[in-house]
Design a protein around this motif. Sequence first.
Motif, short mmCIF file in Angstrom:
data_model
loop_
_atom_site.label_atom_id
_atom_site.label_comp_id
_atom_site.label_asym_id
_atom_site.label_seq_id
_atom_site.Cartn_x
_atom_site.Cartn_y
_atom_site.Cartn_z
N TYR A 162 -19.78 59.26 48.61
CA TYR A 162 -19.37 58.46 47.75
C TYR A 162 -19.07 56.56 47.64
O TYR A 162 -19.45 56.56 47.15
CB TYR A 162 -17.74 58.36 47.98
N ALA A 191 -18.36 61.24 53.89
CA ALA A 191 -17.43 59.81 53.36
C ALA A 191 -19.06 58.88 53.00
O ALA A 191 -19.04 58.17 51.61
CB ALA A 191 -17.30 59.14 54.59
N GLU A 243 -9.40 65.49 53.31
CA GLU A 243 -10.18 63.49 53.11
C GLU A 243 -11.63 64.40 53.54
O GLU A 243 -12.00 65.20 53.77
CB GLU A 243 -9.51 63.34 54.47
N THR A 244 -12.05 63.29 53.81
CA THR A 244 -13.83 63.31 54.10
C THR A 244 -14.14 63.38 55.36
O THR A 244 -12.60 63.19 56.15
CB THR A 244 -14.49 62.34 53.33
N LYS A 300 -6.27 61.04 54.50
CA LYS A 300 -5.86 61.54 53.31
C LYS A 300 -4.68 62.15 52.73
O LYS A 300 -5.06 62.22 51.51
CB LYS A 300 -4.94 62.78 54.68
N LEU A 334 -4.59 59.35 50.34
CA LEU A 334 -5.27 58.40 49.44
C LEU A 334 -6.29 59.34 48.25
O LEU A 334 -6.31 59.45 47.45
CB LEU A 334 -6.06 57.02 49.83
N VAL A 335 -7.21 60.55 49.23
CA VAL A 335 -8.29 60.69 49.07
C VAL A 335 -7.38 62.54 48.90
O VAL A 335 -8.51 63.16 47.61
CB VAL A 335 -9.59 60.63 48.92
N TYR A 353 -11.75 54.39 53.30
CA TYR A 353 -10.24 54.93 52.76
C TYR A 353 -10.89 56.17 52.36
O TYR A 353 -9.88 57.16 51.96
CB TYR A 353 -10.34 53.98 51.08
N THR A 354 -11.67 56.90 52.01
CA THR A 354 -12.29 58.54 51.97
C THR A 354 -12.01 59.12 52.70
O THR A 354 -11.52 60.56 52.60
CB THR A 354 -13.50 58.85 51.30
N LEU A 413 -9.81 65.37 46.30
CA LEU A 413 -11.28 65.43 46.89
C LEU A 413 -10.38 66.89 47.48
O LEU A 413 -11.15 68.01 48.12
CB LEU A 413 -11.31 65.12 47.69
#
Length: 129
Positions: A88, A85, A62-63, A52, A54-55, A48-49, A59
């Motif tokens: 987290y 990622a 994205e991660t 893009k 979503l986070v 999920y992280t 942040l």
Amino acid sequence: MIVCDPDGFGHGGIGKGYETVEAVKCENIGPTVYGKMETMGLYMMHEYTHWKNLVAPPLGKETSDEAYRPNGVRNLTKKKAKRNADSYAWFATEDFWTAVCQTNYQDPQPSNDTDPICKFGVCRIEKRS
Ligand SMILES: [Zn+2]
């Protein structure tokens, strides 16, 4: 997101296994932050992280994948950890098991990145042809 066949993954749900996959339970984890804590939830959070939309708001973007597993994420610089990622996913995993098992887990040992559930290797999802 597609959840692949559990063959080659090895970790079940929190306290619940299925078919050939072992449940993850407090009594099986031991005293340190360990690969045995891995659940499908860890993998879902990791993935999920990377999303893009979503986070990105919290942040900034994205991660990426800088390092994996308990020791890998703890050895990152703060700058790399912020965009990693698994940092987290492992933070949430350690926090979850600390609360559920009411245990303050010790720092992971070098061997704690391997996992007997996955035959003392790193669990991974095999790509099938
Ligand atoms: Zn990743």
